[in-house]
Design an enzyme around this catalytic site. Structure first.
Site, PDB file in Angstrom:
ATOM      1  N   GLU A 222     -20.578   8.847  28.528  1.00 33.44           N
ATOM      2  CA  GLU A 222     -19.153   9.222  29.501  1.00 33.44           C
ATOM      3  C   GLU A 222     -18.229   9.214  28.516  1.00 33.44           C
ATOM      4  OE1 GLU A 222     -18.967   8.089  34.128  1.00 33.44           O
ATOM      5  OE2 GLU A 222     -18.299   6.708  33.086  1.00 33.44           O
TER       6      GLU A 222
ATOM      7  N   HIS B  95     -17.694  -0.341  31.390  1.00 36.91           N
ATOM      8  CA  HIS B  95     -16.907   1.445  31.790  1.00 36.91           C
ATOM      9  C   HIS B  95     -15.429   1.836  30.627  1.00 36.91           C
ATOM     10  CE1 HIS B  95     -14.929   3.847  33.861  1.00 36.91           C
ATOM     11  NE2 HIS B  95     -15.995   4.564  34.787  1.00 36.91           N
TER      12      HIS B  95
HETATM   13  P1  PGA Z   1     -14.752  10.461  37.014  1.00 33.61           P
HETATM   14  O1  PGA Z   1     -15.570   9.438  36.867  1.00 33.61           O
HETATM   15  O2  PGA Z   1     -16.398  11.808  38.221  1.00 33.61           O
HETATM   16  O3  PGA Z   1     -13.845  10.744  38.265  1.00 33.61           O
HETATM   17  O4  PGA Z   1     -15.274  11.169  35.710  1.00 33.61           O
HETATM   18  C1  PGA Z   1     -16.353   8.730  36.220  1.00 33.61           C
HETATM   19  C2  PGA Z   1     -16.632   7.105  36.256  1.00 33.61           C
HETATM   20  O5  PGA Z   1     -14.839   6.870  36.780  1.00 33.61           O
HETATM   21  O6  PGA Z   1     -17.065   7.069  35.626  1.00 33.61           O
END
Ligand code: PGA
Length: 241
Positions: free
Chosen positions: A157, A85
């Site tokens: 992401e 992550h």
């Molecule tokens: P968010 O977080 O949806 O608050 O942007 C995504 C994540 O922490 O992977």
């Protein structure tokens, strides 16, 4: 570092209660590790919900005080874990090599690792989005057989979209997802790449989920902030209803 035991339980129970009995998607909850067992107990009562850890350590066992091993996660009944992550990478300095080891120990333990990849804002601005994401993808999956790759999941992401309220446009996200899928053809096979789940994460909410998931190469969402509010998370789960 959201929720405590009681509020985590209440949240998971609300999500579980809110999913219709004919709900047709997979939902995985990734609670903080101290609550894995408690949340797993709630998931046991709902066949649509599975549980995973937010991280694991890449050693199977040993003197690593504070770390969480895959066997500890497995012993709670959880079946998934996140790897790499953006906060693990950019706050804790986790390297591509670390993520590769974590993917491998997860598979060895029978967990499904969700490998997170994504570029920082300056990397996007420098035109390096694809290069960064594919480097993280290839290193994360390095040394895996096609069959092993088929047991993993990737989440794209963009770092600049996590927790910021700035979502990638569906087109920006889909472009990266397409590049990831094309790379998976080479890393695994056409067949595995076609069926491979690539999730998008970064400020996903009930207002933008439909447009994102309507894209051909976006197969699901990794939801942070909005998952802490039952109504919002349930609206995301029910994006196609
Ligand atoms: P968010 O977080 O949806 O608050 O942007 C995504 C994540 O922490 O992977």
């Amino acid at each position: 570092m959201n929720t405590d035991l009681e509020s985590g339980r209440t949240l998971a129970q609300a999500l579980s209660d809110g999913l219709a009995s004919d709900f047709a998607h997979e939902v995985v909850l990734f609670p903080p590790s101290p609550f894995l067992l408690a949340i797993q107990e709630i998931a046991n009562g709902n066949s649509n919900i599975q549980v995973g850890s937010q991280d694991v350590y890449f050693e199977a066992s040993g003197a690593y005080t504070g770390q969480i091993s895959t066997s500890m996660v497995v012993s709670t009944g959880a079946q998934w874990n996140l790897v790499g992550h953006s906060e693990r990478r950019h706050v804790f300095g986790e390297t591509d090599e670390d993520t590769n080891k974590k993917v491998k120990v997860s598979l060895e333990a029978g967990l499904t690792p969700v490998l997170c990849v994504g570029e920082k804002l300056e990397e996007r601005e420098a035109g390096q989005t694809e290069e960064v994401c594919l480097r993280q993808l290839r290193s994360g999956l390095e040394g895996l057989s096609s069959e092993e790759i088929a047991k993993t999941v990737v989440a794209y992401e963009p770092v600049w979209a996590i927790g910021t309220g700035k979502t990638a446009t569906p087109e920006q996200a889909d472009e990266v997802h397409r590049a990831i899928r094309a790379d998976l053809v080479n890393l695994a096979s056409q067949e595995i790449a076609a069926a491979y789940p690539i999730l998008y994460g970064g400020s996903v909410n009930e207002g933008n989920v439909k447009e994102l998931l309507a894209k051909a190469d976006i197969d699901g969402a990794l939801v942070g902030g909005a998952s802490l509010v039952p109504d919002k998370f349930l609206a995301i789960c029910n994006w196609d209803r």
